[in-house]
Design a protein around this motif. Structure first.
Motif, PDB file in Angstrom:
ATOM      1  N   LEU A 165       1.172  -1.278   0.180  1.00 36.49           N
ATOM      2  CA  LEU A 165      -0.241  -0.119  -0.097  1.00 36.49           C
ATOM      3  C   LEU A 165       0.685   1.133  -0.375  1.00 36.49           C
ATOM      4  CD1 LEU A 165      -2.579  -1.180   2.201  1.00 36.49           C
ATOM      5  CD2 LEU A 165      -3.159  -1.240  -0.098  1.00 36.49           C
ATOM      6  N   ALA A 166       2.413   1.190   0.855  1.00 41.11           N
ATOM      7  CA  ALA A 166       3.193   2.912  -0.085  1.00 41.11           C
ATOM      8  C   ALA A 166       3.642   2.334  -0.860  1.00 41.11           C
ATOM      9  CB  ALA A 166       3.724   2.056   1.957  1.00 41.11           C
ATOM     10  N   THR A 167       3.297   1.698  -1.057  1.00 41.72           N
ATOM     11  CA  THR A 167       4.694   1.679  -2.833  1.00 41.72           C
ATOM     12  C   THR A 167       3.107   1.861  -3.917  1.00 41.72           C
ATOM     13  OG1 THR A 167       5.263  -0.063  -2.322  1.00 41.72           O
ATOM     14  CG2 THR A 167       5.204   0.111  -4.901  1.00 41.72           C
ATOM     15  N   LEU A 168       1.683   1.956  -3.777  1.00 45.44           N
ATOM     16  CA  LEU A 168       0.951   2.486  -4.345  1.00 45.44           C
ATOM     17  C   LEU A 168       0.679   3.849  -4.059  1.00 45.44           C
ATOM     18  CD1 LEU A 168      -1.941  -0.565  -3.476  1.00 45.44           C
ATOM     19  CD2 LEU A 168      -0.657   0.844  -6.682  1.00 45.44           C
ATOM     20  N   ARG A 169       0.546   4.249  -2.718  1.00 41.74           N
ATOM     21  CA  ARG A 169       0.575   5.943  -1.824  1.00 41.74           C
ATOM     22  C   ARG A 169       1.716   6.669  -2.859  1.00 41.74           C
ATOM     23  NH1 ARG A 169      -1.961   3.961   2.519  1.00 41.74           N
ATOM     24  NH2 ARG A 169      -0.353   3.297   3.483  1.00 41.74           N
ATOM     25  N   ALA A 170       3.383   5.897  -2.928  1.00 37.15           N
ATOM     26  CA  ALA A 170       3.982   7.036  -3.539  1.00 37.15           C
ATOM     27  C   ALA A 170       4.043   7.147  -4.891  1.00 37.15           C
ATOM     28  CB  ALA A 170       5.512   6.244  -3.510  1.00 37.15           C
ATOM     29  N   GLY A 171       3.321   5.491  -5.478  1.00 35.97           N
ATOM     30  CA  GLY A 171       3.399   6.413  -6.972  1.00 35.97           C
ATOM     31  C   GLY A 171       2.459   7.367  -7.247  1.00 35.97           C
ATOM     32  N   SER A 172       1.060   7.916  -6.145  1.00 35.85           N
ATOM     33  CA  SER A 172       0.008   8.051  -6.594  1.00 35.85           C
ATOM     34  C   SER A 172      -0.344   9.246  -5.939  1.00 35.85           C
ATOM     35  CB  SER A 172      -1.433   7.569  -6.416  1.00 35.85           C
ATOM     36  OG  SER A 172      -1.298   7.023  -4.602  1.00 35.85           O
ATOM     37  N   VAL A 173      -0.346   9.528  -4.847  1.00 38.15           N
ATOM     38  CA  VAL A 173      -0.264  10.455  -3.789  1.00 38.15           C
ATOM     39  C   VAL A 173       0.545  11.259  -3.796  1.00 38.15           C
ATOM     40  CG1 VAL A 173      -0.788  11.434  -1.649  1.00 38.15           C
ATOM     41  CG2 VAL A 173      -2.044   9.305  -2.388  1.00 38.15           C
ATOM     42  N   GLY A 174       2.165  10.762  -4.212  1.00 36.99           N
ATOM     43  CA  GLY A 174       3.336  11.383  -3.550  1.00 36.99           C
ATOM     44  C   GLY A 174       3.999  12.078  -4.940  1.00 36.99           C
ATOM     45  N   THR A 175       3.017  11.309  -5.984  1.00 31.98           N
ATOM     46  CA  THR A 175       3.530  11.776  -7.770  1.00 31.98           C
ATOM     47  C   THR A 175       2.391  13.227  -8.096  1.00 31.98           C
ATOM     48  OG1 THR A 175       3.393   9.679  -7.792  1.00 31.98           O
ATOM     49  CG2 THR A 175       3.191  11.216  -9.717  1.00 31.98           C
ATOM     50  N   LEU A 176       0.986  13.096  -6.885  1.00 35.24           N
ATOM     51  CA  LEU A 176       0.298  14.214  -7.522  1.00 35.24           C
ATOM     52  C   LEU A 176       0.868  15.386  -6.082  1.00 35.24           C
ATOM     53  CD1 LEU A 176      -3.141  11.871  -7.009  1.00 35.24           C
ATOM     54  CD2 LEU A 176      -2.789  13.735  -8.597  1.00 35.24           C
ATOM     55  N   ASN A 177       1.653  14.899  -5.182  1.00 31.84           N
ATOM     56  CA  ASN A 177       1.767  16.088  -4.762  1.00 31.84           C
ATOM     57  C   ASN A 177       3.319  16.935  -5.164  1.00 31.84           C
ATOM     58  OD1 ASN A 177       0.308  15.183  -2.031  1.00 31.84           O
ATOM     59  ND2 ASN A 177       1.632  14.194  -1.128  1.00 31.84           N
ATOM     60  N   MET A 178       4.289  15.682  -5.721  1.00 27.54           N
ATOM     61  CA  MET A 178       4.681  16.269  -6.346  1.00 27.54           C
ATOM     62  C   MET A 178       4.250  17.453  -7.423  1.00 27.54           C
ATOM     63  SD  MET A 178       7.469  15.502  -4.627  1.00 27.54           S
ATOM     64  CE  MET A 178       5.966  16.137  -3.087  1.00 27.54           C
ATOM     65  N   ALA A 179       3.956  16.556  -8.448  1.00 25.81           N
ATOM     66  CA  ALA A 179       3.085  17.891  -9.807  1.00 25.81           C
ATOM     67  C   ALA A 179       2.298  18.685  -9.598  1.00 25.81           C
ATOM     68  CB  ALA A 179       1.739  16.716 -10.367  1.00 25.81           C
ATOM     69  N   GLU A 180       1.575  18.869  -7.926  1.00 21.96           N
ATOM     70  CA  GLU A 180       1.196  20.018  -7.180  1.00 21.96           C
ATOM     71  C   GLU A 180       2.432  20.629  -6.945  1.00 21.96           C
ATOM     72  OE1 GLU A 180      -1.699  21.385  -7.732  1.00 21.96           O
ATOM     73  OE2 GLU A 180      -1.066  22.908  -6.252  1.00 21.96           O
ATOM     74  N   THR A 181       3.418  21.108  -6.705  1.00 16.82           N
ATOM     75  CA  THR A 181       4.438  21.369  -5.662  1.00 16.82           C
ATOM     76  C   THR A 181       5.114  22.114  -7.315  1.00 16.82           C
ATOM     77  OG1 THR A 181       4.415  19.765  -3.929  1.00 16.82           O
ATOM     78  CG2 THR A 181       6.712  21.543  -4.397  1.00 16.82           C
ATOM     79  N   ALA A 182       5.559  21.135  -7.883  1.00 19.32           N
ATOM     80  CA  ALA A 182       5.808  21.377  -8.883  1.00 19.32           C
ATOM     81  C   ALA A 182       5.069  22.998 -10.424  1.00 19.32           C
ATOM     82  CB  ALA A 182       6.041  19.910 -10.548  1.00 19.32           C
ATOM     83  N   ARG A 183       3.735  22.342 -10.378  1.00 16.54           N
ATOM     84  CA  ARG A 183       2.770  23.469 -10.779  1.00 16.54           C
ATOM     85  C   ARG A 183       2.928  24.756  -9.949  1.00 16.54           C
ATOM     86  NH1 ARG A 183      -1.355  25.629  -9.928  1.00 16.54           N
ATOM     87  NH2 ARG A 183      -1.349  25.248  -7.833  1.00 16.54           N
ATOM     88  N   VAL A 184       3.247  25.416  -8.336  1.00 17.29           N
ATOM     89  CA  VAL A 184       3.575  25.988  -8.193  1.00 17.29           C
ATOM     90  C   VAL A 184       4.687  26.464  -7.771  1.00 17.29           C
ATOM     91  CG1 VAL A 184       3.478  26.705  -5.430  1.00 17.29           C
ATOM     92  CG2 VAL A 184       1.075  25.348  -5.955  1.00 17.29           C
ATOM     93  N   LYS A 185       5.528  26.154  -7.670  1.00 17.02           N
ATOM     94  CA  LYS A 185       7.029  26.157  -7.848  1.00 17.02           C
ATOM     95  C   LYS A 185       7.441  26.610  -9.290  1.00 17.02           C
ATOM     96  CE  LYS A 185       8.007  25.713  -3.379  1.00 17.02           C
ATOM     97  NZ  LYS A 185       7.785  26.661  -2.614  1.00 17.02           N
ATOM     98  N   ASP A 186       6.573  26.309 -10.002  1.00 15.77           N
ATOM     99  CA  ASP A 186       6.574  26.502 -11.852  1.00 15.77           C
ATOM    100  C   ASP A 186       8.372  25.506 -11.869  1.00 15.77           C
ATOM    101  OD1 ASP A 186       6.805  27.199 -14.315  1.00 15.77           O
ATOM    102  OD2 ASP A 186       8.097  29.437 -14.083  1.00 15.77           O
ATOM    103  N   ALA A 187       7.753  24.570 -11.129  1.00 14.49           N
ATOM    104  CA  ALA A 187       9.501  23.512 -11.405  1.00 14.49           C
ATOM    105  C   ALA A 187       9.565  23.112 -12.535  1.00 14.49           C
ATOM    106  CB  ALA A 187       9.571  23.305 -10.295  1.00 14.49           C
ATOM    107  N   THR A 188      10.286  21.902 -13.361  1.00 18.44           N
ATOM    108  CA  THR A 188      10.635  20.969 -13.561  1.00 18.44           C
ATOM    109  C   THR A 188      10.133  19.995 -13.187  1.00 18.44           C
ATOM    110  OG1 THR A 188      11.589  22.031 -15.400  1.00 18.44           O
ATOM    111  CG2 THR A 188      11.706  20.035 -15.974  1.00 18.44           C
ATOM    112  N   LEU A 189       9.804  19.046 -13.050  1.00 19.23           N
ATOM    113  CA  LEU A 189       8.940  18.013 -13.044  1.00 19.23           C
ATOM    114  C   LEU A 189       9.638  16.236 -13.703  1.00 19.23           C
ATOM    115  CD1 LEU A 189       8.188  15.510 -10.419  1.00 19.23           C
ATOM    116  CD2 LEU A 189       5.392  15.433 -11.915  1.00 19.23           C
ATOM    117  N   LEU A 190      10.834  15.789 -13.162  1.00 14.35           N
ATOM    118  CA  LEU A 190      11.256  14.363 -13.711  1.00 14.35           C
ATOM    119  C   LEU A 190      10.760  13.117 -12.934  1.00 14.35           C
ATOM    120  CD1 LEU A 190      14.602  13.778 -15.475  1.00 14.35           C
ATOM    121  CD2 LEU A 190      13.779  12.168 -13.692  1.00 14.35           C
TER     122      LEU A 190
END
Ligand code: NAD
Length: 323
Positions: free
Chosen positions: A95-120
């Motif tokens: 479940l932690a793996t599913l969360r890292a790929g899903s919630v974790g990536t959603l969080n990073m995408a939102e952080t990238a959007r707010v910061k105008d940063a590139t997400l790799l």
């Protein structure tokens, strides 16, 4: 395409204390970036970051990317590697793996959007599942069992790619690296992936356990080369997925014999059951990486294995015996 310069950039690396993440942090800092490494230390360890502990361009935050994520200050890029990656780890933490790929990536995408940063996104060849096309090009859509035990990792990464691609359509600068089997120094001594497992068994004089008849293939890439590919991709501005992996295909049985010899071990090779949904053939088509990034792997298997074995041998006998 918008490329960017690493010199002076402020970069967030998630999964920084892991095997690939720690090498990546070092490479980014060497290129002139200031790096903030984030890790929940679920499979990584601080020892991997020992070389950066006192470096003025490196900060570490013990955080979980699946928790609400606010990040102070400027950020130019996020390299999202945080996820259990070895089968033994993702099967133990499904479940932690599913969360890292899903919630974790959603969080990073939102952080990238707010910061105008590139997400790799560090994606994986596992998005191709047990491939019906060989070698695998980026346009191949994959053959993944969505309910098998490996799906917690494979589908989490496919979801992570979907999140990243949508962020791209929403105006975030994105990159997706489909990483194939990478090996090298600092893989955890408990790592269940094929190279560290065979090295561990050979060094301890235990039988090398080959799954099935060992005819399944893997294409291995040394970590320095993988990291070079990730950095080139980040700075390229290329947004579509790119395969990063070795192109020399080796059967698992041949790999067992190679490692046994390289370790000077007389361990026998034995055959065990093939895990469910184990991919039969794996080899990336790296035309995109070669043409767009000017990237090809440089380190041959004998050299890479020798460096990996040397590192794994350095571990204390007490740690090794406790495996
Ligand atoms: P690793 O297990 O050594 O590193 C993963 C790191 O992520 C660890 O340090 C772990 O503690 C951290 N982590 C896990 N969940 C987290 C969370 N929720 N919050 C914060 N940190 C978290 O594995 P690795 O081989 O270094 O893999 C790194 C990345 O590269 C992974 O995303 C993996 O899917 C990808 N990848 C690796 C390979 C490979 O062969 N090594 C192949 C394909 C893809």
């Amino acid at each position: 395409m918008t490329s960017f310069d690493l010199a002076g950039a402020r970069v967030l690396v998630t999964g920084a204390a892991g095997f690939v993440g720690s090498h990546l942090c070092e490479r980014l800092i060497a290129a002139g970036a200031a790096v903030v490494g984030v890790d929940n230390l679920s499979t990584g360890r601080m020892d991997n970051l020992r070389g950066l502990a006192d470096h003025g361009s490196f900060d570490f935050e013990h955080r979980d990317v699946t928790m609400p994520f606010r990040f102070p200050g400027r950020l130019d890029a996020i390299l999202h590697l945080a996820s259990p990656a070895a089968p033994g780890d993702y099967l133990a933490q499904p479940l932690a793996t599913l969360r890292a790929g899903s919630v974790g990536t959603l969080n990073m995408a939102e952080t990238a959007r707010v910061k105008d940063a590139t997400l790799l996104l560090a994606s994986t060849s596992e998005v191709y599942g047990d491939p019906l096309e060989h070698p695998q090009t980026e346009s191949y859509l994959g053959n993944v069992n969505p309910i098998g035990p490996r799906s917690v990792y494979d589908e989490a990464k496919r979801f992570a790619e979907a999140v990243t691609a949508q962020a791209g359509r929403d105006g975030v600068k994105t990159a997706i690296a489909r990483i194939f089997n990478t090996y090298g120094p600092r893989m955890s001594e408990r790592d269940s992936r094929v190279v560290p497992t065979f090295i561990r068994q050979a060094c301890l004089g235990l039988p090398l356990t080959v799954a099935g008849d060992g005819s399944q293939t893997r294409s291995l890439c040394f970590v320095d080369d993988t990291v070079d590919g990730l950095v080139r991709l980040l700075t390229s501005g290329h947004t579509a997925p790119v395969n990063i992996g070795g192109t020399t295909e080796v059967t698992v049985l041949d790999l067992a014999h190679l490692i046994r010899r390289a370790c000077g071990s007389s361990s026998p090779v034995i055959f065990v059951d093939l895990p469910q949904d184990d991919p039969h053939r794996r080899r990336p088509d790296i035309t995109t990486a070669r043409t767009i990034l000017g990237w090809t792997p440089k380190t041959g298997l004998p050299e890479g294995l020798a460096r990996t074995i040397a590192c794994q041998r350095d571990r204390t006998p007490a740690q090794a015996v406790a495996l």
